[in-house]
Design a protein around this motif. Structure first.
Motif, PDB file in Angstrom:
ATOM      1  N   TYR A  68     -64.622  21.619  -2.321  1.00 15.52           N
ATOM      2  CA  TYR A  68     -64.024  20.749  -3.329  1.00 15.52           C
ATOM      3  C   TYR A  68     -63.010  21.498  -4.182  1.00 15.52           C
ATOM      4  O   TYR A  68     -61.901  21.034  -4.419  1.00 15.52           O
ATOM      5  CB  TYR A  68     -65.108  20.134  -4.220  1.00 15.52           C
ATOM      6  CG  TYR A  68     -64.541  19.361  -5.393  1.00 15.52           C
ATOM      7  CD1 TYR A  68     -63.952  18.118  -5.210  1.00 15.52           C
ATOM      8  CD2 TYR A  68     -64.558  19.908  -6.685  1.00 15.52           C
ATOM      9  CE1 TYR A  68     -63.400  17.418  -6.261  1.00 15.52           C
ATOM     10  CE2 TYR A  68     -64.015  19.206  -7.747  1.00 15.52           C
ATOM     11  CZ  TYR A  68     -63.437  17.969  -7.537  1.00 15.52           C
ATOM     12  OH  TYR A  68     -62.894  17.284  -8.585  1.00 15.52           O
ATOM     13  N   LEU A  69     -63.412  22.705  -4.630  1.00 10.32           N
ATOM     14  CA  LEU A  69     -62.509  23.481  -5.493  1.00 10.32           C
ATOM     15  C   LEU A  69     -61.215  23.824  -4.745  1.00 10.32           C
ATOM     16  O   LEU A  69     -60.121  23.707  -5.298  1.00 10.32           O
ATOM     17  CB  LEU A  69     -63.201  24.749  -5.983  1.00 10.32           C
ATOM     18  CG  LEU A  69     -64.306  24.514  -7.024  1.00 10.32           C
ATOM     19  CD1 LEU A  69     -64.901  25.840  -7.474  1.00 10.32           C
ATOM     20  CD2 LEU A  69     -63.794  23.720  -8.229  1.00 10.32           C
ATOM     21  N   ASN A  70     -61.360  24.250  -3.480  1.00 10.47           N
ATOM     22  CA  ASN A  70     -60.172  24.554  -2.689  1.00 10.47           C
ATOM     23  C   ASN A  70     -59.273  23.327  -2.547  1.00 10.47           C
ATOM     24  O   ASN A  70     -58.063  23.406  -2.661  1.00 10.47           O
ATOM     25  CB  ASN A  70     -60.567  25.028  -1.278  1.00 10.47           C
ATOM     26  CG  ASN A  70     -61.189  26.408  -1.317  1.00 10.47           C
ATOM     27  OD1 ASN A  70     -61.129  27.103  -2.336  1.00 10.47           O
ATOM     28  ND2 ASN A  70     -61.802  26.805  -0.216  1.00 10.47           N
ATOM     29  N   TRP A  71     -59.950  22.206  -2.297  1.00  9.62           N
ATOM     30  CA  TRP A  71     -59.205  20.961  -2.116  1.00  9.62           C
ATOM     31  C   TRP A  71     -58.474  20.585  -3.399  1.00  9.62           C
ATOM     32  O   TRP A  71     -57.288  20.286  -3.391  1.00  9.62           O
ATOM     33  CB  TRP A  71     -60.174  19.861  -1.691  1.00  9.62           C
ATOM     34  CG  TRP A  71     -59.574  18.499  -1.530  1.00  9.62           C
ATOM     35  CD1 TRP A  71     -58.750  18.072  -0.526  1.00  9.62           C
ATOM     36  CD2 TRP A  71     -59.752  17.371  -2.398  1.00  9.62           C
ATOM     37  NE1 TRP A  71     -58.409  16.758  -0.705  1.00  9.62           N
ATOM     38  CE2 TRP A  71     -59.010  16.299  -1.846  1.00  9.62           C
ATOM     39  CE3 TRP A  71     -60.466  17.160  -3.584  1.00  9.62           C
ATOM     40  CZ2 TRP A  71     -58.956  15.035  -2.441  1.00  9.62           C
ATOM     41  CZ3 TRP A  71     -60.422  15.910  -4.165  1.00  9.62           C
ATOM     42  CH2 TRP A  71     -59.667  14.855  -3.592  1.00  9.62           C
ATOM     43  N   LEU A  72     -59.218  20.659  -4.533  1.00 12.02           N
ATOM     44  CA  LEU A  72     -58.645  20.277  -5.818  1.00 12.02           C
ATOM     45  C   LEU A  72     -57.468  21.183  -6.172  1.00 12.02           C
ATOM     46  O   LEU A  72     -56.411  20.712  -6.599  1.00 12.02           O
ATOM     47  CB  LEU A  72     -59.715  20.351  -6.911  1.00 12.02           C
ATOM     48  CG  LEU A  72     -59.339  19.692  -8.238  1.00 12.02           C
ATOM     49  CD1 LEU A  72     -59.169  18.185  -8.048  1.00 12.02           C
ATOM     50  CD2 LEU A  72     -60.408  19.964  -9.294  1.00 12.02           C
ATOM     51  N   ALA A  73     -57.652  22.484  -5.931  1.00 11.20           N
ATOM     52  CA  ALA A  73     -56.561  23.421  -6.211  1.00 11.20           C
ATOM     53  C   ALA A  73     -55.336  23.051  -5.381  1.00 11.20           C
ATOM     54  O   ALA A  73     -54.201  23.068  -5.870  1.00 11.20           O
ATOM     55  CB  ALA A  73     -57.005  24.849  -5.890  1.00 11.20           C
ATOM     56  N   GLY A  74     -55.589  22.712  -4.127  1.00 10.60           N
ATOM     57  CA  GLY A  74     -54.486  22.301  -3.256  1.00 10.60           C
ATOM     58  C   GLY A  74     -53.819  21.045  -3.775  1.00 10.60           C
ATOM     59  O   GLY A  74     -52.591  20.984  -3.900  1.00 10.60           O
ATOM     60  N   VAL A  75     -54.635  20.052  -4.120  1.00  8.19           N
ATOM     61  CA  VAL A  75     -54.097  18.769  -4.575  1.00  8.19           C
ATOM     62  C   VAL A  75     -53.212  18.964  -5.801  1.00  8.19           C
ATOM     63  O   VAL A  75     -52.139  18.375  -5.913  1.00  8.19           O
ATOM     64  CB  VAL A  75     -55.252  17.786  -4.895  1.00  8.19           C
ATOM     65  CG1 VAL A  75     -54.738  16.572  -5.656  1.00  8.19           C
ATOM     66  CG2 VAL A  75     -55.938  17.354  -3.603  1.00  8.19           C
ATOM     67  N   LEU A  76     -53.661  19.840  -6.725  1.00 12.73           N
ATOM     68  CA  LEU A  76     -52.871  20.079  -7.937  1.00 12.73           C
ATOM     69  C   LEU A  76     -51.521  20.711  -7.599  1.00 12.73           C
ATOM     70  O   LEU A  76     -50.565  20.588  -8.357  1.00 12.73           O
ATOM     71  CB  LEU A  76     -53.650  20.961  -8.919  1.00 12.73           C
ATOM     72  CG  LEU A  76     -54.899  20.273  -9.494  1.00 12.73           C
ATOM     73  CD1 LEU A  76     -55.688  21.227 -10.374  1.00 12.73           C
ATOM     74  CD2 LEU A  76     -54.532  19.014 -10.279  1.00 12.73           C
ATOM     75  N   HIS A  77     -51.444  21.379  -6.446  1.00 12.33           N
ATOM     76  CA  HIS A  77     -50.159  21.927  -6.003  1.00 12.33           C
ATOM     77  C   HIS A  77     -49.461  20.988  -5.023  1.00 12.33           C
ATOM     78  O   HIS A  77     -48.504  21.373  -4.358  1.00 12.33           O
ATOM     79  CB  HIS A  77     -50.367  23.284  -5.318  1.00 12.33           C
ATOM     80  CG  HIS A  77     -50.768  24.366  -6.272  1.00 12.33           C
ATOM     81  ND1 HIS A  77     -52.072  24.734  -6.478  1.00 12.33           N
ATOM     82  CD2 HIS A  77     -50.025  25.143  -7.096  1.00 12.33           C
ATOM     83  CE1 HIS A  77     -52.129  25.692  -7.389  1.00 12.33           C
ATOM     84  NE2 HIS A  77     -50.899  25.956  -7.776  1.00 12.33           N
ATOM     85  N   GLY A  78     -49.984  19.784  -4.885  1.00 19.00           N
ATOM     86  CA  GLY A  78     -49.360  18.831  -3.962  1.00 19.00           C
ATOM     87  C   GLY A  78     -49.706  19.074  -2.510  1.00 19.00           C
ATOM     88  O   GLY A  78     -49.044  18.570  -1.608  1.00 19.00           O
TER      89      GLY A  78
END
Lengths: 318, 546
Positions: A68-78
């Motif tokens: 989840y954290l990896n995904w969220l970090a990715g999402v915040l960078h688009g």
């Protein structure tokens, strides 16, 4: 000052909603039975090392919270990760299909606004008369037609029988695309026209019966002015609220219409991706729809006091 | 390589409203069923084109997952890729294997295959084909990070080396007749090494595309809508130079939309016509409905040998109780034949007459006989036992197979629970053992990708990935393993026939029927050869103006 505080408050609520939605969207995938890797292999005999390596490539070997954290970090960078079925960046997969859906929603939205408002206003101004009844009956009949039935009927009549419109594909270039999307947007608009039409009618009827309208009329103001300034402007609140709900409805309902007309939009992509356990794509689309819904409603909340001053001043003013 | 028919992922939402459309468009769904059996014949070729054509369009039931040959393993992927990328060997429409990008192949020792690479071949970007490209392309299938779907073809490979300017030698860990036979399929595709390195993870997807040597080059992939190929003017083989300037594949997931487009002439053709539409399209004046060679057999997979079906008598009884003639009529509108074995004659390339007799005549026929079947179930003491059959709303024939199996079982004193799952969960039955827990039966149509029936039977060896019921027969295993080491096709066919006889007697799966490959060719075009080899042979190159 109050407006500023309202906006900040709204923004905070909006971010909190999105955060909660992201949790829900991400972790709900662990409730779905099935192993994405087994799906990637699609029944083929893999080498044992390949299974482990492919699992690692998609980060599926990590504990859920870390995923989840990896995904969220990715999402915040688009970066929404990579699609399992297309072996491509999710942003690319969605970016390829978003224009069709946006175009479809814009065309359907325009039809809904024009036809729905017109029908509602015409009916309310002729309350109880034949015209009012005809509009109401017409809307009720249309409202009973699910999108997929509408799509099939439209294709059968206007594409196959009459040959006026294409039955599939989204076309190339702006005008061809509009032409290709006429039938799909009608199919998509039908149900929502009914909603807007009925809300507009009842909201207008309610206002028409209000004292201030009678007062305005008795003061000798022209009927057109009364309706524009006093009736319609005061009716707009409920219509705007319904419109907010519409946005999410349109995005979700587009999946059915897109499938029927063979359009490569995010709606049909969502259905396909759910079926193929393509979680990164599902998560991105759901998040996108939730965001669109939340943002549109926040904007409507902020706009409402300007359109209808009563809601800012409190419900007391009449 | 086990190949599974996973093509039918239909938009089920739309299906519910189908009746309305059929009535409105005047389709024949409501007409009474014909009582005479369907008559058809296999077509081996169509008239040669009268000239070249600018372009034609083709309907595909689905979008390809990938055009990367390492993953291209399904009808949607392969029908496109076959025209763009070429393999070391070429699988022809009659299922014979001839030299492709390898001008010749030798087999100096039982463990080695030596490929002499054709000189003067260029990739679509103009660079020449080299032995290094061959080594890079083949090695990719072995790379675990790639996770290729074709790994099983390479499972006995020890090394792939360049042994000359235009020579590549593959060394195996033992005699393996199947490796070279697999080189006619996607497992033998050769791509430019430079392109593989340059595109990396995006190789073969809608943005990365491919750069191969086939008669058509990759032009554009509009996600979710279409793939367009264009003629490659410097193609090396004058025999298969494309007659059309372009081909556009349209992805039409909705079967009804696909059939409408073919009937109205909006689309020029398509493979794999839905059975319901075959009678309509045969009477259409927009083109020809054709039937070609196929390798697929429809089976009921026995996925639990621990349950009641572990008893051979119960399996025999169930097969005898299946009204397979009725199933052919209901599921395929009569366009198919009942079979008692798991391969079609078309894959027995190079087989001896004796082997063919043994494999197709000297076997048990399971004729429809409820009384005898009932008796067998009683003997086995299985009367009243409950079976679980899993199906999915994938296409209309799936329901026929489920209902027919349940009816057959009920008629002989068994109980059947039909479980309907999503198409995705159904796919998992083929890859995930945990998905098969508590499941006794499911349906599959299994096609072969190489001209050898051994491909089918190697899958049923003890412990194989696709031996879904964990059926085990040491004698069968020994025969299949021995056959794999025999190079001479005629000699090998005798051994394979023994394996087919055992499978026919032991029924690890219940064979039901075989059906021809179906094709609709619009009236603008001609030249295509109807055959399931469309998955690997550049069929679109031969299509031109009628």
């Amino acid at each position: 000052m109050t407006t500023f505080r309202r906006v900040v408050g709204k923004l905070g609520a909006l971010l909190l909603t999105l955060f909660l939605a992201s949790l829900l969207v991400f972790f709900s995938r662990f409730l779905v039975p099935g192993d994405p890797v087994a799906f990637l292999l699609r029944g083929r005999k893999p080498s044992p090392e390949a299974v482990a390596l492919v699992t690692a490539q998609y980060g599926l070997d990590l504990p859920p919270w870390q995923q989840y954290l990896n995904w969220l970090a990715g999402v915040l960078h688009g970066d929404f990760g990579r699609s399992l079925q297309y072996r491509q960046d999710v942003t690319q997969v969605i970016g390829d299909r978003l224009p069709v859906t946006l175009m479809l929603v814009i065309m359907a939205g325009t039809m809904i606004a024009v036809v729905g408002l017109t029908a509602g206003i015409v009916a309310s101004l002729n309350r109880g008369k034949v015209l009012d009844r005809s509009v109401l009956i017409g809307l009720t009949v249309l409202g009973a037609i699910p999108s997929f039935v509408g799509s099939i009927v439209l294709i059968a009549i206007f594409a196959v029988q009459l040959g006026w419109f294409p039955s599939f594909g989204s076309g190339e270039g702006f005008f061809d695309q509009v032409y290709h999307l006429v039938l799909p947007s009608i199919a998509l608009a039908i149900v929502f026209v009914v909603l807007v039409g009925k809300v507009t009618r009842s909201s207008m009827v309610e206002q028409l019966g209000r004292e201030h309208v009678e007062v305005a009329t008795s003061r000798g103001l022209k009927r057109g002015t009364v309706i524009r300034r006093h009736v319609f402007r005061n009716s707009i609140g409920p219509i705007l609220t319904v419109s907010g709900v519409l946005v999410a409805g349109l995005l979700v309902a587009s999946s059915i219409v897109e499938a029927a007309f063979g359009l490569a939009g995010i709606g049909s992509l969502l259905v396909q991706s759910v079926d193929r356990l393509d979680f990164p794509v599902v998560q991105a689309i759901v998040l996108l729809v939730v965001t669109a819904f939340v943002v549109v409603n926040a904007v409507i909340d902020v706009l409402e006091p300007w359109v209808d001053p009563r809601s800012a001043a409190g419900a007391g003013a009449r | 390589m086990p190949s599974r028919r996973g093509h039918r992922r239909v938009a089920t939402i739309v299906a519910a409203g189908l009746g309305v459309a059929l009535v409105l468009t005047g389709c024949s769904a409501s007409e009474p069923e014909k009582t005479t059996p369907a008559e058809w014949e296999l077509t081996t070729s169509t008239a040669a084109p009268s000239g070249d054509i600018d372009s034609f369009t083709w309907a595909s039931y689905a979008e390809p997952y990938s055009l990367d040959y390492a993953y291209a393993f399904d009808y949607a992927d392969n029908q496109v890729l076959a025209n763009v990328c070429e393999s070391l060997m070429r699988l022809n429409p009659d299922f014979s294997l001839s030299p492709g990008l390898a001008e010749s192949v030798t087999h100096p020792t039982p463990e080695t295959w030596v490929y002499e690479i054709r000189d003067g071949v260029t990739f679509h970007d103009g660079t020449p084909l080299t032995a290094a490209d061959v080594v890079a392309s083949m090695s990719r299938i072995l790379d675990p990070a790639v996770g290729s779907s074709w790994y099983s073809v390479y499972q006995n490979v020890v090394s792939i080396e360049q042994t000359g300017d235009l020579q590549v030698t593959v060394t195996m860990n033992g005699p393996d007749s199947q490796f070279n036979l697999g080189m006619g399929g996607s497992a033998g595709v050769i791509e430019s090494a430079a392109t593989l390195a340059e595109k990396g993870a995006d190789y073969g997807n809608s943005t990365g595309g491919v750069n191969c040597t086939g008669p058509f080059s990759f032009k554009e992939w509009k996600s979710g809508e279409s793939v367009t190929l264009e003629r490659y003017d410097d193609y090396w083989d004058p025999e298969l130079k494309a007659r059309s300037g372009e081909v556009k594949f349209l992805f039409m997931n909705d079967a009804n939309a696909r059939v409408n487009a073919l009937k109205s002439g909006d689309v020029d053709g398509g493979w794999m016509i839905p059975a319901d539409a075959v009678p309509q399209l045969r009477t259409s004046d927009q083109g020809d409905m054709l039937f070609g060679l196929n390798t697929a057999v429809s089976n009921i997979v026995i996925s639990n040998m621990e349950g009641p079906l572990g008893d051979l008598r119960v399996r025999q009884a169930l097969l005898m109780a299946l009204d397979r003639e009725g199933i052919v009529d209901a599921a395929l509108k009569g366009y198919g034949d009942v079979t008692d074995v798991m391969t079609t004659k078309s894959v027995w390339v190079g087989a001896s007459d004796d082997a063919l007799n043994a494999a197709f005549d000297d076997i048990t026929d399971y004729d429809y006989d409820i009384e005898a079947a009932k008796k067998l179930v009683e003997e086995a003491g299985a009367t009243g036992a409950e079976l679980t059959y899993v199906t999915a709303p994938i296409s209309s024939d799936f329901n026929v197979y489920a209902q027919a199996t349940a009816a057959a079982a009920t008629a002989i004193g068994l109980k059947v629970k039909i479980e309907t799952v999503t198409p995705n969960a159904y796919t998992a039955l083929f890859s995930d053992p945990s998905a098969r827990e508590g499941v006794d039966l499911f349906y599959t149509s299994w096609y072969l990708s190489s001209p050898d029936p051994l491909e089918m039977y190697s899958v049923l060896r003890t412990g194989d990935f696709s031996n879904y019921g964990n059926w085990s027969d040491p004698e069968f295993d020994a025969i299949v393993n021995e056959a794999a080491t025999i190079q001479d096709p005629a000699e090998r066919s005798a051994k394979t026939a023994e394996a087919q006889q055992i499978a026919n007697a032991q029924l690890p799966w219940l064979p039901m029927l075989e059906a021809p490959t179906t094709l609709f060719m619009g009236k603008r075009i001609t030249g295509v050869t109807p055959s399931v080899a469309f998955l690997y042979f550049p069929w679109a190159a031969t299509i031109g103006a009628r």
